[in-house]
Write an enzyme that holds these catalytic residues in place. Structure first.
Site, PDB file in Angstrom:
ATOM      1  N   HIS A 146       1.144   5.022   6.117  1.00 30.17           N
ATOM      2  CA  HIS A 146       0.848   6.100   5.163  1.00 30.17           C
ATOM      3  C   HIS A 146       1.550   5.840   3.832  1.00 30.17           C
ATOM      4  O   HIS A 146       0.931   5.904   2.764  1.00 30.17           O
ATOM      5  CB  HIS A 146       1.294   7.439   5.764  1.00 30.17           C
ATOM      6  CG  HIS A 146       1.087   8.612   4.847  1.00 30.17           C
ATOM      7  ND1 HIS A 146       0.172   9.603   5.089  1.00 30.17           N
ATOM      8  CD2 HIS A 146       1.689   8.938   3.673  1.00 30.17           C
ATOM      9  CE1 HIS A 146       0.209  10.482   4.100  1.00 30.17           C
ATOM     10  NE2 HIS A 146       1.137  10.107   3.227  1.00 30.17           N
ATOM     11  N   GLU A 147       2.830   5.524   3.884  1.00 30.47           N
ATOM     12  CA  GLU A 147       3.583   5.295   2.640  1.00 30.47           C
ATOM     13  C   GLU A 147       3.098   4.032   1.935  1.00 30.47           C
ATOM     14  O   GLU A 147       3.060   3.979   0.700  1.00 30.47           O
ATOM     15  CB  GLU A 147       5.086   5.212   2.921  1.00 30.47           C
ATOM     16  CG  GLU A 147       5.687   6.477   3.538  1.00 30.47           C
ATOM     17  CD  GLU A 147       5.282   7.763   2.826  1.00 30.47           C
ATOM     18  OE1 GLU A 147       5.215   7.776   1.576  1.00 30.47           O
ATOM     19  OE2 GLU A 147       5.011   8.756   3.525  1.00 30.47           O
TER      20      GLU A 147
ATOM     21  N   HIS B 134       0.083   4.689  -0.294  1.00 32.82           N
ATOM     22  CA  HIS B 134       0.507   5.134  -1.630  1.00 32.82           C
ATOM     23  C   HIS B 134       0.916   3.927  -2.475  1.00 32.82           C
ATOM     24  O   HIS B 134       0.504   3.765  -3.621  1.00 32.82           O
ATOM     25  CB  HIS B 134       1.748   6.051  -1.533  1.00 32.82           C
ATOM     26  CG  HIS B 134       1.464   7.427  -1.020  1.00 32.82           C
ATOM     27  ND1 HIS B 134       0.608   8.306  -1.629  1.00 32.82           N
ATOM     28  CD2 HIS B 134       1.979   8.094   0.045  1.00 32.82           C
ATOM     29  CE1 HIS B 134       0.592   9.453  -0.959  1.00 32.82           C
ATOM     30  NE2 HIS B 134       1.418   9.356   0.073  1.00 32.82           N
TER      31      HIS B 134
HETATM   32 ZN   LIG Z   1       1.896  10.829   1.454  1.00 31.08          ZN
END
Ligand SMILES: [Zn+2]
Ligand SMILES: [Zn+2]
Length: 153
Positions: free
Chosen positions: A69-70, A73
């Site tokens: 998830h990170e 980004h």
């Molecule tokens: Zn996030």
């Protein structure tokens, strides 16, 4: 001796190469102030923070999805694409790599934690689930045991 932060950085670099085929070239470290958040991306200096309690509480498979998830980004930001949760680029890439949309709740130690093998939905139950009978409520696929204290039931 390698510190826990070194182990975290090694894991983030590995997930980046395996799941994104791109290197992670910045810092990753634990942030003790994160509570229900699994991690955080900082566009200013491109570093990532991670929740140490979740690293300790969850299996490597689940924590890997938090790292994914990170990294969604991170890699979208570096590519100049939509890197925020509301952006279409974000939703598409997160689905592609199979990262978690929301961090799972930290397990109460009195709970057993299961996860869907397909859609990755996390389930916490007081009682043991019969994995032969029980299926994911969202997608109908089998569940796997992730974490809990009553291991030898
Ligand atoms: Zn996030
Ligand atoms: Zn499912």
């Amino acid at each position: 001796m390698t510190s826990k932060n070194d182990a975290l950085l090694a894991l983030v670099r590995w997930v980046s190469l395996v799941d994104f085929a791109k290197p992670f070239e910045h810092e990753a470290r634990f942030n003790g102030r994160l509570r229900s958040t699994g991690g955080r991306f900082f566009p200013k200096d491109l570093h990532l923070d991670f929740n140490e309690k979740m690293y300790d509480a969850f299996s490597e498979d689940v924590f890997r999805q938090i790292v994914q998830h990170e990294l969604v980004h991170y890699h979208l930001y570096r590519a100049g694409k939509g890197y925020r949760h509301r952006d279409a680029d974000f939703k598409v890439l997160l689905t592609q790599v199979g990262g978690l949309r929301f961090a799972p709740a930290l397990p109460d130690t009195s709970f057993l934690v299961y996860q869907c093998m397909s859609c990755k939905q996390v389930y916490q139950r007081r009682r043991k689930i019969d994995l032969k009978k029980y299926r994911c409520g969202k997608c109908g696929k089998p569940l796997q045991f992730v974490k809990g204290k009553e291991l030898n039931l």
